[in-house]
Scaffold this active site. Structure first.
Site, PDB file in Angstrom:
ATOM      1  N   GLY A  52       0.939  -1.335  -0.154  1.00  0.00           N
ATOM      2  CA  GLY A  52       0.050  -0.104  -0.091  1.00  0.00           C
ATOM      3  C   GLY A  52       0.732   1.225   0.002  1.00  0.00           C
ATOM      4  O   GLY A  52       0.430   2.158  -0.479  1.00  0.00           O
ATOM      5  N   MET A  53       1.919   1.013   0.607  1.00  0.00           N
ATOM      6  CA  MET A  53       2.926   2.431   0.602  1.00  0.00           C
ATOM      7  C   MET A  53       3.649   2.604  -0.383  1.00  0.00           C
ATOM      8  O   MET A  53       4.530   3.507  -0.407  1.00  0.00           O
ATOM      9  CB  MET A  53       3.500   2.327   2.006  1.00  0.00           C
ATOM     10  CG  MET A  53       2.922   2.766   3.253  1.00  0.00           C
ATOM     11  SD  MET A  53       2.259   4.564   3.240  1.00  0.00           S
ATOM     12  CE  MET A  53       3.641   5.240   3.623  1.00  0.00           C
ATOM     13  N   GLY A  54       3.837   1.685  -1.521  1.00  0.00           N
ATOM     14  CA  GLY A  54       4.776   1.614  -2.821  1.00  0.00           C
ATOM     15  C   GLY A  54       5.564   0.439  -3.186  1.00  0.00           C
ATOM     16  O   GLY A  54       4.904  -0.716  -2.905  1.00  0.00           O
ATOM     17  N   LYS A 103      13.000   1.228  -0.991  1.00  0.00           N
ATOM     18  CA  LYS A 103      11.350   1.552  -0.867  1.00  0.00           C
ATOM     19  C   LYS A 103      11.145   2.644  -1.364  1.00  0.00           C
ATOM     20  O   LYS A 103      11.245   3.670  -1.129  1.00  0.00           O
ATOM     21  CB  LYS A 103      11.031   1.251   0.466  1.00  0.00           C
ATOM     22  CG  LYS A 103       9.184   1.461   0.845  1.00  0.00           C
ATOM     23  CD  LYS A 103       8.896   0.435   1.826  1.00  0.00           C
ATOM     24  CE  LYS A 103       7.586   0.159   1.757  1.00  0.00           C
ATOM     25  NZ  LYS A 103       6.945  -0.831   2.684  1.00  0.00           N
ATOM     26  N   ASP A 157       3.599  -0.528  12.846  1.00  0.00           N
ATOM     27  CA  ASP A 157       2.690  -1.424  11.730  1.00  0.00           C
ATOM     28  C   ASP A 157       3.319  -2.815  11.899  1.00  0.00           C
ATOM     29  O   ASP A 157       3.954  -3.369  10.980  1.00  0.00           O
ATOM     30  CB  ASP A 157       3.179  -0.705  10.427  1.00  0.00           C
ATOM     31  CG  ASP A 157       1.963  -1.493   9.396  1.00  0.00           C
ATOM     32  OD1 ASP A 157       1.128  -2.170   9.747  1.00  0.00           O
ATOM     33  OD2 ASP A 157       2.541  -1.360   8.091  1.00  0.00           O
TER      34      ASP A 157
END
Length: 475
Positions: free
Chosen positions: A16-18, A35, A133
Site C-alpha cells: 500500500g505504501m509503494g 522502498k 505497523d
C-alpha cells in the site's frame, strides 16, 4: 538509477505504501533494498512537505537503531519528487510468505521468532521509536534462523492526522491495537498488541481478527475474543497477555521476553522472575505499600497454574485481565498490600487456609487466630476470596525466592480480583496478598497438619469500614 547512486536490479515486492526494489549501491558496491514511497493522490504541497520532513526525521531515528533484529536504514533520497528509503537487503521471506507456503510455524520456531522480535522492539522502544505497523509481512525470516523487523520509521512518518483525513489508514486494521483504533497516540503497548496478533498468525495461519471487510475487522478487534491458539505453555500465555485490550494491563516487552526465555518445568509452568510495572518509588511486595496505579503483572506460573485450576486455560486469562466482564474498578485503582504469614513472617500466626470471612485487621506483628472467623452474611472486616496452592504439599520443593512468590501472588490474586469472581463496585476495596513464610512453607507436608504453602487473596475496604455480605460470585 535512483538518486544518481542506486541502480535498480529488479522488484522485490509492493504494498500500500509503494514498491520495494533490489538495487546496487554504486558508491559502496553492495546490494540494498530501496522502498519507493507513494502517497495517495490529492495531498497538497504543504501536506507532502510535512510528510517528507517527518519521514526524514523518523528514518534518521530508525537508522540509529543498531540491532540484529531491526533492518538497518542506510539512506533517504528523493528522485524526481518521489521519496525513497534505502535499507539493508535481507535475503529472507516474510512471515506471511512462510506461513502461506508451508503452513503455521511449529511452537518452537514461533517462540524463537517471538524472542527475536521482542528484543528488536525493546531496543526500538528504548530508542524512542514506536513501529506502528508490526504485522506478519513486516517480519523477515532468514534461512539462518534470524528474524528481523522491517519498515521502522515509515509508518511513524505516515501517521499524521493531515494524511489520515485523505483516507490513508496507517497500519493494518487486523493488527492494530484497540486504543489506536479509538484514536489514542501510538505507544509501545500498541506494538506489543500487534506482535501478539502476529504470533497468533504464526501458529494458526490466520490473524486473530481477520474478517471479510475492514469495518468487520475493526469491530472484531474492538469486541471479539479470538479462538484459543494451538500453542501451549509460555507461548500461549504470552500471546494471551499481549492481546489484552487494556494497554495498562498488557504484557510489557520485558515481561514477555522473560516468560519466553525461562524454560518451563514439568508442570508446564515456570518460575520466571518478571519485573512488575509499578509506580516509581513504590516498593513491590512490601507490607503497607500503596500502588494506586499498579498494573497487573503477568507471571507464567500465575497464568498457567492459576488458570488451569480455574478451568479457564491460558486464553481465558486474557479475557479476565481485559476487565470486560467483572464490572467496577480493577486493581489498577485499588490499594494492594502483601504480607508473609506464619512463623518468621510479618503476620506471625494466621489460622486460615480456606475461603472465609474474618473480623480482624492485617497489621505486621499482629496474629490472626481461629476466633476471628465469622459469617460472611454479617458485618466483617476481611474476606478470603481465593486460596491458591502453586506447590502441592506432597511434592518436595525448596522455598521459592520470596520476590518470585510475592509476584506470583500479586499476579494471581489481581487476576481474580479484576474478574467477575469479585462482584460489585471495587473502587472502595483493597486487595491484600498473603504468602507463606519459609518456615510455614517448609513445614507443610502430607503427614503434617502444620505449615501451609497456600497463597491467600484477601479483600477489605480501603477506609477500614466493615463489609456486609460476600463479594464473591456464586458462593
Amino acid at each position: 538509477m535512483i538518486g544518481g547512486r542506486y541502480v535498480v536490479l529488479g522488484e522485490l515486492g509492493r504494498g500500500g505504501m509503494g514498491v520495494v526494489w533490489r538495487a546496487e549501491d554504486r558508491v559502496i558496491g553492495r546490494q540494498v533494498a530501496v522502498k519507493e514511497l507513494r502517497l495517495p493522490d490529492g495531498l497538497s504541497d504543504e501536506e507532502h512537505r510535512r510528510f517528507r520532513d517527518r519521514l526524514l526525521r523518523e528514518a534518521r531515528t530508525a537508522g540509529r537503531l543498531n540491532h540484529p533484529g531491526i533492518v538497518t536504514v542506510h539512506d533517504v533520497v528523493t528522485d524526481e519528487g518521489v521519496d525513497h528509503i534505502v535499507m539493508e537487503l535481507i535475503e529472507a521471506d516474510t512471515l506471511t510468505d512462510v506461513v502461506s507456503r508451508g503452513g503455521p510455524l511449529d511452537e518452537r520456531s514461533a517462540t524463537e521468532v517471538a524472542r527475536q522480535v521482542l528484543a528488536a522492539l525493546r531496543r526500538a522502544h528504548a530508542g524512542g521509536v514506536v513501529h506502528r505497523d508490526v504485522k506478519p509481512s513486516n517480519v523477515m525470516l532468514g534461512h539462518d534462523g534470524r528474524a528481523t523487523l522491517t519498515d521502522f520509521g515509515i509508518a511513524h512518518a505516515a501517521d499524521d492526522p493531515r494524511l489520515t483525513t485523505t483516507g490513508l489508514l496507517v497500519g493494518s486494521p487486523g493488527y492494530m491495537a484497540p486504543e489506536r483504533l479509538e484514536g489514542a497516540p501510538a505507544a509501545p503497548a500498541a506494538d506489543l498488541w500487534a506482535l501478539g496478533a502476529t504470533l497468533y498468525y504464526a501458529v494458526e495461519g490466520t490473524g486473530p481478527f481477520n474478517r471479510e471487510t475492514t469495518p468487520q475487522t475493526i469491530y472484531a478487534v474492538m469486541n471479539d475474543d479470538p479462538p484459543p491458539p494451538r500453542a501451549t505453555g509460555p507461548l500461549a500465555a504470552v500471546i494471551a497477555g499481549l492481546l489484552i485490550r487494556n494497554p495498562a494491563a498488557r504484557l510489557t516487552a520485558e515481561q514477555a521476553e522473560v516468560m519466553l526465555t525461562r524454560p518451563a518445568d514439568g508442570s508446564g509452568a515456570t518460575t520466571a522472575h518478571v519485573p512488575a510495572r509499578t509506580n516509581p518509588g513504590a516498593p513491590f511486595g512490601v507490607a503497607g505499600a500503596s500502588q494506586k496505579t499498579r498494573t497487573a503483572p503477568i507471571v507464567v506460573a500465575a497464568v498457567v497454574a492459576l488458570l488451569a485450576g480455574l478451568g479457564l486455560g491460558a486464553w481465558g486469562g486474557a479475557t479476565l485481565l481485559g476487565g470486560g466482564s467483572g464490572g467496577g474498578t480493577t486493581t489498577t485503582e485499588a490499594a494492594v498490600r502483601t504480607f508473609s504469614y506464619g512463623p518468621g513472617g510479618q503476620i506471625p500466626q494466621f489460622d486460615f487456609s480456606y475461603p472465609t470471612c474474618l473480623t480482624a485487621q492485617l497489621v505486621a506483628g499482629r496474629m490472626v487466630t481461629s476466633d476471628a472467623s465469622t459469617s460472611c452474611t454479617g458485618p466483617h472486616d476481611l474476606e478470603i476470596f481465593e486460596v491458591l496452592t502453586p506447590f502441592d504439599s506432597g511434592t518436595k520443593v525448596p522455598y521459592p525466592p520470596a520476590d518470585d512468590l510475592t509476584r506470583y501472588g500479586q499476579a494471581a490474586c489481581s487476576l481474580i480480583f479484576d474478574s467477575a469472581r469479585v462482584t460489585g463496585d471495587k473502587s472502595a476495596l483493597t486487595l491484600t496478598v498473603l504468602v507463606p513464610s519459609q518456615q510455614t512453607f517448609d513445614d507443610a507436608t502430607v503427614n503434617s497438619s502444620n505449615g501451609s504453602r497456600s497463597v491467600l487473596c484477601v479483600l477489605g475496604r480501603t477506609d477500614g469500614a466493615q463489609l456486609t455480605g460476600t463479594r464473591v460470585a456464586d458462593s
